[in-house]
Scaffold this motif. Structure first.
Motif, PDB file in Angstrom:
ATOM      1  N   LEU A  95     -31.884 -36.377 -33.229  1.00 19.35           N
ATOM      2  CA  LEU A  95     -31.380 -36.955 -34.470  1.00 19.35           C
ATOM      3  C   LEU A  95     -30.258 -36.101 -35.052  1.00 19.35           C
ATOM      4  O   LEU A  95     -29.240 -36.622 -35.518  1.00 19.35           O
ATOM      5  CB  LEU A  95     -32.518 -37.095 -35.485  1.00 19.35           C
ATOM      6  CG  LEU A  95     -33.625 -38.095 -35.136  1.00 19.35           C
ATOM      7  CD1 LEU A  95     -34.747 -38.021 -36.163  1.00 19.35           C
ATOM      8  CD2 LEU A  95     -33.069 -39.507 -35.065  1.00 19.35           C
ATOM      9  N   LEU A  96     -30.428 -34.800 -35.020  1.00 20.18           N
ATOM     10  CA  LEU A  96     -29.397 -33.906 -35.548  1.00 20.18           C
ATOM     11  C   LEU A  96     -28.120 -33.986 -34.728  1.00 20.18           C
ATOM     12  O   LEU A  96     -27.014 -33.953 -35.275  1.00 20.18           O
ATOM     13  CB  LEU A  96     -29.921 -32.465 -35.571  1.00 20.18           C
ATOM     14  CG  LEU A  96     -30.964 -32.148 -36.633  1.00 20.18           C
ATOM     15  CD1 LEU A  96     -31.546 -30.761 -36.400  1.00 20.18           C
ATOM     16  CD2 LEU A  96     -30.359 -32.240 -38.015  1.00 20.18           C
ATOM     17  N   VAL A  97     -28.259 -34.093 -33.414  1.00 20.30           N
ATOM     18  CA  VAL A  97     -27.075 -34.223 -32.559  1.00 20.30           C
ATOM     19  C   VAL A  97     -26.329 -35.510 -32.885  1.00 20.30           C
ATOM     20  O   VAL A  97     -25.094 -35.537 -32.983  1.00 20.30           O
ATOM     21  CB  VAL A  97     -27.479 -34.192 -31.073  1.00 20.30           C
ATOM     22  CG1 VAL A  97     -26.278 -34.522 -30.187  1.00 20.30           C
ATOM     23  CG2 VAL A  97     -28.026 -32.823 -30.702  1.00 20.30           C
ATOM     24  N   GLY A  98     -27.090 -36.598 -33.088  1.00 20.83           N
ATOM     25  CA  GLY A  98     -26.455 -37.870 -33.432  1.00 20.83           C
ATOM     26  C   GLY A  98     -25.739 -37.817 -34.766  1.00 20.83           C
ATOM     27  O   GLY A  98     -24.603 -38.292 -34.894  1.00 20.83           O
ATOM     28  N   ILE A  99     -26.385 -37.228 -35.764  1.00 19.85           N
ATOM     29  CA  ILE A  99     -25.762 -37.112 -37.085  1.00 19.85           C
ATOM     30  C   ILE A  99     -24.530 -36.224 -37.027  1.00 19.85           C
ATOM     31  O   ILE A  99     -23.499 -36.512 -37.643  1.00 19.85           O
ATOM     32  CB  ILE A  99     -26.783 -36.570 -38.106  1.00 19.85           C
ATOM     33  CG1 ILE A  99     -27.901 -37.594 -38.314  1.00 19.85           C
ATOM     34  CG2 ILE A  99     -26.104 -36.257 -39.433  1.00 19.85           C
ATOM     35  CD1 ILE A  99     -29.030 -37.081 -39.179  1.00 19.85           C
ATOM     36  N   SER A 100     -24.615 -35.123 -36.261  1.00 17.38           N
ATOM     37  CA  SER A 100     -23.480 -34.209 -36.162  1.00 17.38           C
ATOM     38  C   SER A 100     -22.302 -34.848 -35.446  1.00 17.38           C
ATOM     39  O   SER A 100     -21.150 -34.464 -35.676  1.00 17.38           O
ATOM     40  CB  SER A 100     -23.909 -32.938 -35.418  1.00 17.38           C
ATOM     41  OG  SER A 100     -22.842 -32.048 -35.259  1.00 17.38           O
TER      42      SER A 100
END
Length: 255
Positions: A95-100
């Motif tokens: 999720l963090l990779v997608g948001i970043s």
């Protein structure tokens, strides 16, 4: 000690040499200030327009540091959670990779819809842009703790919380401070992006207005102010890093 002084003197000389070369090249090749203003023009603009630039610089510094501070707290908590739990890593990391991966300028209109134009979108943009490096570095630092240290703590009947507090977190501090130096510069990017879209104050807004009126020296003056604030904060965090985790640095790097 003398070697460190000579190294710093050489670096300062090279930096000054870049600006001297810039000045001379603009004069020799007759480069218009509408394309690339000379450093002397930028300094003159900073001096003349300083009283007007200062409130914008204060606004940008406030939004950046507020968003950065919130991002550090959230990033530290998430990084600790992800680095300590495999389930949290498998769930939250993608999720963090997608948001970043989302361009931050794309989320500014959403923040404007939610909170209106002004300071809040700039703070939130600065916050979300600096969380990911902190999470990644903290999780990496916690994951690279030597298994032997954990085994020793377990043999002493230490709980997982004891191991985290006494072994894992101290060992992850070099990674944490490395992420701070990167994140604080990224936070300025987030603030300026939001100020160009959804604010009537700040260096980003000042640069946008200056570019629309073809005041290129003022645009470069804004860039100089941003660079100065970014470098200053980077140096501050570097000094704090040397005081806190000097044990993890090489002797010549800690001078």
């Amino acid at each position: 000690m003398m070697a460190a002084i000579r190294r710093r003197a050489a670096s300062i000389s090279l930096i000054l040499g870049v600006f001297v070369f810039w000045e001379i090249a603009c004069v020799v090749f007759g480069i218009s200030s509408l394309i690339l203003p000379r450093p002397s023009e930028i300094l003159t603009t900073l001096y003349v327009r300083g009283p007007g630039i200062w409130p914008h610089a204060q606004q940008t510094l406030y939004t950046t540091m507020t968003g950065f501070s919130i991002g550090v707290v959230i990033g530290l908590l998430l990084g600790t959670l992800i680095g300590s739990s495999r389930l949290a890593y498998d769930t939250a990391y993608p999720l963090l990779v997608g948001i970043s991966s989302i361009p931050k300028v794309a989320v500014v209109p959403i923040f404007v819809l939610w909170f209106g134009a002004g300071t809040v979108p700039a703070i939130l943009t600065a916050m979300i842009i600096c969380i990911f490096p902190i999470v990644v570095n903290m999780a990496t630092g916690l994951a690279t703790v030597e298994p032997e240290l954990e085994d020793v703590m377990k043999s002493m009947k230490a709980s997982k919380l004891d191991i985290l507090w006494n072994v894992a977190l101290p060992r992850a501090m070099p990674y944490f401070f490395a992420s701070l130096k990167v994140s604080v510069t990224l936070a300025f990017v987030g603030s300026v992006v939001a100020e160009t879209v959804a604010s009537n104050r700040g260096v980003g807004n000042m640069m946008m207005i200056a570019s629309s009126s073809f005041n290129v020296p003022l645009v470069f003056a804004g860039l100089f102010v941003l660079a100065t604030m970014g470098v200053s904060l980077y140096v501050i965090f570097s000094l704090i890093e040397r005081r806190v985790v000097g044990w993890a640095m090489r002797k010549d790097a800690a001078i």
